[in-house]
Design an enzyme around this catalytic site. Sequence first.
Site, short mmCIF file in Angstrom:
data_model
loop_
_atom_site.label_atom_id
_atom_site.label_comp_id
_atom_site.label_asym_id
_atom_site.label_seq_id
_atom_site.Cartn_x
_atom_site.Cartn_y
_atom_site.Cartn_z
N GLU A 35 0.72 -1.06 0.21
CA GLU A 35 -0.06 -0.08 0.00
C GLU A 35 0.94 1.16 -0.12
OE1 GLU A 35 -2.71 2.47 3.20
OE2 GLU A 35 -2.66 0.21 3.36
N LYS A 68 -10.84 -2.26 7.93
CA LYS A 68 -9.40 -1.87 8.51
C LYS A 68 -9.47 -1.48 9.95
CE LYS A 68 -6.80 1.76 7.81
NZ LYS A 68 -5.95 2.86 7.36
#
Length: 208
Positions: free
Chosen positions: A41, A128
């Site tokens: 990411e 998340k």
Amino acid sequence: MAGLPPELLQDRIVAVLRAPSLTNADGIIGGLAAAGIRTVELTYTIGDVLQHIERAAKLPGVIIGAGTVLSEQQATDAINAGAKFLVTPAVRPAVAVAAAKHGIPVLMGAWTPTEVAAALDCAPAAVKLFPGEMGGPGHLMSLRGPFSKATFIPSGGVSATNAKDWLAAGAVALSAGGSLAPADALVSGNAEVIIRAAQTFVQAVKAV
């Protein structure tokens, strides 16, 4: 909404690259993949992040996503640059809408039960759980009571030391930032430090 990348489900780790700038990106991302972390990411905190995503997306054997995505425009720009998944720090319905248009999975940030419920309304690939260090694995275990069918990936305070505890609490995978890729190493391009940390992290996850 699209599901999580198979590589992430296999490796069970997302490497989060968060820094003001990024040097030696190819070496760092390639080193992460070689160590066993193929999902990476790149956050919007990085200068010229879209250019980095575009370049990294062409590297073999890695899945590149965009993090700290807050708006529909950021989501669209990242997808156009080649991002294969998006990550938000909070509940951002507009990001989910943009991702759904392109069949791109989203990891939606949430912490409280109310936020988790709102995130699930956006049909993300995973929630998340952020910031993870606030409640640790015990908080995840508590959330899995009412949200037993939700897919959780903790982020914040996740390390090789506590990876076992997070996975035992029910995390499907782990999101690791500073403990895996320190900002100073990203800025200086010190791939060796990050690769060593990645090898330790992978060993910890495989031991579970």
